[in-house]
Design a protein around this motif. Structure first.
Motif, PDB file in Angstrom:
ATOM      1  N   SER A  28      -1.554  15.404   7.676  1.00 45.80           N
ATOM      2  CA  SER A  28      -0.186  15.897   7.853  1.00 45.80           C
ATOM      3  C   SER A  28       0.531  16.156   6.530  1.00 45.80           C
ATOM      4  CB  SER A  28       0.616  14.938   8.735  1.00 45.80           C
ATOM      5  OG  SER A  28       0.590  13.621   8.230  1.00 45.80           O
ATOM      6  N   ILE A  29      -0.165  15.988   5.416  1.00 44.38           N
ATOM      7  CA  ILE A  29       0.407  16.308   4.106  1.00 44.38           C
ATOM      8  C   ILE A  29       0.054  17.756   3.783  1.00 44.38           C
ATOM      9  CG2 ILE A  29       0.366  15.791   1.644  1.00 44.38           C
ATOM     10  CD1 ILE A  29      -0.262  12.881   2.403  1.00 44.38           C
ATOM     11  N   SER A  30       1.084  18.577   3.591  1.00 48.80           N
ATOM     12  CA  SER A  30       0.846  20.001   3.355  1.00 48.80           C
ATOM     13  C   SER A  30       1.513  20.439   2.054  1.00 48.80           C
ATOM     14  CB  SER A  30       1.363  20.811   4.545  1.00 48.80           C
ATOM     15  OG  SER A  30       2.744  20.595   4.703  1.00 48.80           O
ATOM     16  N   ASP A  31       1.508  21.731   1.812  1.00 43.80           N
ATOM     17  CA  ASP A  31       2.127  22.275   0.595  1.00 43.80           C
ATOM     18  C   ASP A  31       3.592  21.903   0.513  1.00 43.80           C
ATOM     19  OD1 ASP A  31      -0.201  23.570  -0.138  1.00 43.80           O
ATOM     20  OD2 ASP A  31       0.348  25.456   0.796  1.00 43.80           O
ATOM     21  N   ASN A  34       0.407  18.486  -1.313  1.00 39.97           N
ATOM     22  CA  ASN A  34      -1.031  18.310  -1.463  1.00 39.97           C
ATOM     23  C   ASN A  34      -1.554  18.835  -2.800  1.00 39.97           C
ATOM     24  OD1 ASN A  34      -0.955  21.048  -1.069  1.00 39.97           O
ATOM     25  ND2 ASN A  34      -2.001  21.022   0.900  1.00 39.97           N
ATOM     26  N   THR A  35      -0.663  19.288  -3.666  1.00 38.45           N
ATOM     27  CA  THR A  35      -1.054  19.738  -5.000  1.00 38.45           C
ATOM     28  C   THR A  35      -1.694  18.580  -5.761  1.00 38.45           C
ATOM     29  OG1 THR A  35       0.812  21.261  -5.014  1.00 38.45           O
ATOM     30  CG2 THR A  35      -0.206  20.763  -7.134  1.00 38.45           C
ATOM     31  N   GLU A  36      -2.847  18.810  -6.322  1.00 37.66           N
ATOM     32  CA  GLU A  36      -3.589  17.739  -6.990  1.00 37.66           C
ATOM     33  C   GLU A  36      -2.823  17.147  -8.170  1.00 37.66           C
ATOM     34  OE1 GLU A  36      -8.006  16.906  -8.855  1.00 37.66           O
ATOM     35  OE2 GLU A  36      -7.654  18.665  -7.620  1.00 37.66           O
ATOM     36  N   GLU A  37      -2.166  17.981  -8.953  1.00 37.62           N
ATOM     37  CA  GLU A  37      -1.478  17.507 -10.150  1.00 37.62           C
ATOM     38  C   GLU A  37      -0.199  16.738  -9.844  1.00 37.62           C
ATOM     39  OE1 GLU A  37      -2.422  20.762  -9.767  1.00 37.62           O
ATOM     40  OE2 GLU A  37      -4.230  20.630 -10.996  1.00 37.62           O
ATOM     41  N   ALA A  38       0.404  16.987  -8.711  1.00 39.81           N
ATOM     42  CA  ALA A  38       1.667  16.342  -8.362  1.00 39.81           C
ATOM     43  C   ALA A  38       1.449  14.885  -7.975  1.00 39.81           C
ATOM     44  CB  ALA A  38       2.326  17.079  -7.203  1.00 39.81           C
ATOM     45  N   LYS A  60       0.484  11.443   6.515  1.00 41.39           N
ATOM     46  CA  LYS A  60      -0.773  10.773   6.190  1.00 41.39           C
ATOM     47  C   LYS A  60      -1.789  11.776   5.659  1.00 41.39           C
ATOM     48  CE  LYS A  60       0.874   7.235   8.779  1.00 41.39           C
ATOM     49  NZ  LYS A  60       2.224   7.610   9.086  1.00 41.39           N
ATOM     50  N   GLY A  61      -2.693  11.291   4.826  1.00 39.45           N
ATOM     51  CA  GLY A  61      -3.782  12.118   4.315  1.00 39.45           C
ATOM     52  C   GLY A  61      -4.994  11.986   5.208  1.00 39.45           C
ATOM     53  N   PRO A  62      -6.101  12.467   4.787  1.00 44.37           N
ATOM     54  CA  PRO A  62      -6.326  13.146   3.524  1.00 44.37           C
ATOM     55  C   PRO A  62      -5.798  14.574   3.561  1.00 44.37           C
ATOM     56  CG  PRO A  62      -8.330  13.200   4.821  1.00 44.37           C
ATOM     57  CD  PRO A  62      -7.309  12.400   5.604  1.00 44.37           C
ATOM     58  N   THR A  63      -5.977  15.285   2.459  1.00 50.43           N
ATOM     59  CA  THR A  63      -5.601  16.696   2.438  1.00 50.43           C
ATOM     60  C   THR A  63      -6.645  17.478   3.218  1.00 50.43           C
ATOM     61  OG1 THR A  63      -6.843  17.113   0.406  1.00 50.43           O
ATOM     62  CG2 THR A  63      -4.531  16.456   0.164  1.00 50.43           C
ATOM     63  N   GLY A  64      -6.365  18.727   3.475  1.00 46.46           N
ATOM     64  CA  GLY A  64      -7.293  19.567   4.222  1.00 46.46           C
ATOM     65  C   GLY A  64      -8.656  19.703   3.561  1.00 46.46           C
ATOM     66  N   ASP A  65      -8.695  19.548   2.218  1.00 50.39           N
ATOM     67  CA  ASP A  65      -9.978  19.640   1.517  1.00 50.39           C
ATOM     68  C   ASP A  65     -10.561  18.267   1.192  1.00 50.39           C
ATOM     69  OD1 ASP A  65      -8.219  18.926  -0.487  1.00 50.39           O
ATOM     70  OD2 ASP A  65      -8.723  20.569  -1.827  1.00 50.39           O
ATOM     71  N   GLY A  66     -10.008  17.193   1.826  1.00 53.17           N
ATOM     72  CA  GLY A  66     -10.608  15.871   1.749  1.00 53.17           C
ATOM     73  C   GLY A  66     -10.125  14.951   0.644  1.00 53.17           C
ATOM     74  N   ARG A  67      -9.124  15.358  -0.149  1.00 56.72           N
ATOM     75  CA  ARG A  67      -8.626  14.477  -1.209  1.00 56.72           C
ATOM     76  C   ARG A  67      -7.690  13.417  -0.632  1.00 56.72           C
ATOM     77  NH1 ARG A  67      -5.265  17.304  -3.967  1.00 56.72           N
ATOM     78  NH2 ARG A  67      -5.454  19.131  -2.670  1.00 56.72           N
ATOM     79  N   THR A 142      -5.527   6.556   2.997  1.00 56.62           N
ATOM     80  CA  THR A 142      -4.903   7.799   3.456  1.00 56.62           C
ATOM     81  C   THR A 142      -3.483   7.567   3.960  1.00 56.62           C
ATOM     82  OG1 THR A 142      -5.843   7.588   5.677  1.00 56.62           O
ATOM     83  CG2 THR A 142      -7.120   8.838   4.060  1.00 56.62           C
ATOM     84  N   PHE A 143      -3.079   6.307   4.101  1.00 55.84           N
ATOM     85  CA  PHE A 143      -1.708   5.949   4.452  1.00 55.84           C
ATOM     86  C   PHE A 143      -0.909   5.590   3.200  1.00 55.84           C
ATOM     87  CE2 PHE A 143      -1.463   4.850   9.150  1.00 55.84           C
ATOM     88  CZ  PHE A 143      -2.611   5.529   9.487  1.00 55.84           C
ATOM     89  N   GLN A 144      -1.484   4.765   2.320  1.00 56.57           N
ATOM     90  CA  GLN A 144      -0.748   4.194   1.191  1.00 56.57           C
ATOM     91  C   GLN A 144      -1.114   4.770  -0.169  1.00 56.57           C
ATOM     92  OE1 GLN A 144      -1.606  -0.007   0.533  1.00 56.57           O
ATOM     93  NE2 GLN A 144      -3.338   0.590  -0.743  1.00 56.57           N
ATOM     94  N   GLY A 145      -2.173   5.567  -0.271  1.00 58.10           N
ATOM     95  CA  GLY A 145      -2.628   6.026  -1.580  1.00 58.10           C
ATOM     96  C   GLY A 145      -3.035   4.831  -2.432  1.00 58.10           C
ATOM     97  N   ALA A 146      -2.616   4.827  -3.699  1.00 59.66           N
ATOM     98  CA  ALA A 146      -2.945   3.717  -4.595  1.00 59.66           C
ATOM     99  C   ALA A 146      -2.111   2.481  -4.283  1.00 59.66           C
ATOM    100  CB  ALA A 146      -2.729   4.138  -6.047  1.00 59.66           C
ATOM    101  N   GLY A 147      -1.008   2.657  -3.572  1.00 62.24           N
ATOM    102  CA  GLY A 147      -0.163   1.525  -3.198  1.00 62.24           C
ATOM    103  C   GLY A 147       1.285   1.702  -3.605  1.00 62.24           C
ATOM    104  N   LEU A 148       2.002   0.591  -3.623  1.00 62.20           N
ATOM    105  CA  LEU A 148       3.440   0.546  -3.910  1.00 62.20           C
ATOM    106  C   LEU A 148       3.690   0.638  -5.411  1.00 62.20           C
ATOM    107  CD1 LEU A 148       6.360  -0.010  -2.817  1.00 62.20           C
ATOM    108  CD2 LEU A 148       5.834  -2.445  -3.089  1.00 62.20           C
TER     109      LEU A 148
END
Length: 158
Positions: A28-31, A34-38, A60-67, A142-148
């Motif tokens: 559900s994360i879109s443009d 989902n930009t890699e650098e952001a 929630k992730g992942p992105t459409g290309d799996g990141r 895919t919910f928290q990323g690296a964390g808080l």
């Protein structure tokens, strides 16, 4: 660049028997989040993130290309912030959403760059340090990323 991941992480689905039940929505994360650098930011409970985890509405992730996204999470539930109303003027308002979480991470990045000006012009390194020093909430990546986000840990890690 710090970007809110969005508030599309929750919905309803219909079972075979016609009953509708709540569900979390992945991918559900879109443009532009989902930009890699952001640095993409999700939302957590503002006073008890370890207990309540990631906000139900946080995309929630992942992105459409799996990141793996989001990159980090920060307080985004019932945050009191300034607001403007054309008929009332300025006042404070309580809001929830990833747009309330992203300023916490922007502030952490600004504080880090203030303490470590040698990292100015190196956004990838700043993102990497903020992510490496985040507090793991023991939720799915895919919910928290690296964390808080943990500003003091990031500043003192260098």
């Amino acid at each position: 660049v710090v970007i809110s991941c969005g508030n599309s992480g929750y919905g309803v689905t219909k079972l075979d028997n016609g009953q509708e039940v709540p569900t979390w929505i992945d991918l559900s994360i879109s443009d532009p989040a989902n930009t890699e650098e952001a640095i993409d930011v999700g939302s957590v409970h503002k006073t008890a993130p370890h207990m309540y985890g990631v906000s139900y509405f946080s995309s929630k992730g992942p992105t459409g290309d799996g990141r793996t996204k989001p990159d980090l999470v920060a307080p985004g539930e019932k945050v009191i912030s300034c607001s403007i109303h054309l008929d009332k003027g300025f006042e404070y308002e309580e809001k929830s959403g990833t747009s309330m979480a992203a300023p916490h991470v922007s502030g952490a990045a600004a504080a880090f760059l203030s303490a470590h000006p040698e990292f100015r012009g190196n956004p990838r390194q700043v993102k990497e340090i903020l992510m490496k020093t985040a507090t793991d909430l023991n939720r799915d990546r895919t919910f928290q990323g690296a964390g808080l986000i943990d500003t003091m840990r990031a500043i003192s890690a260098v």
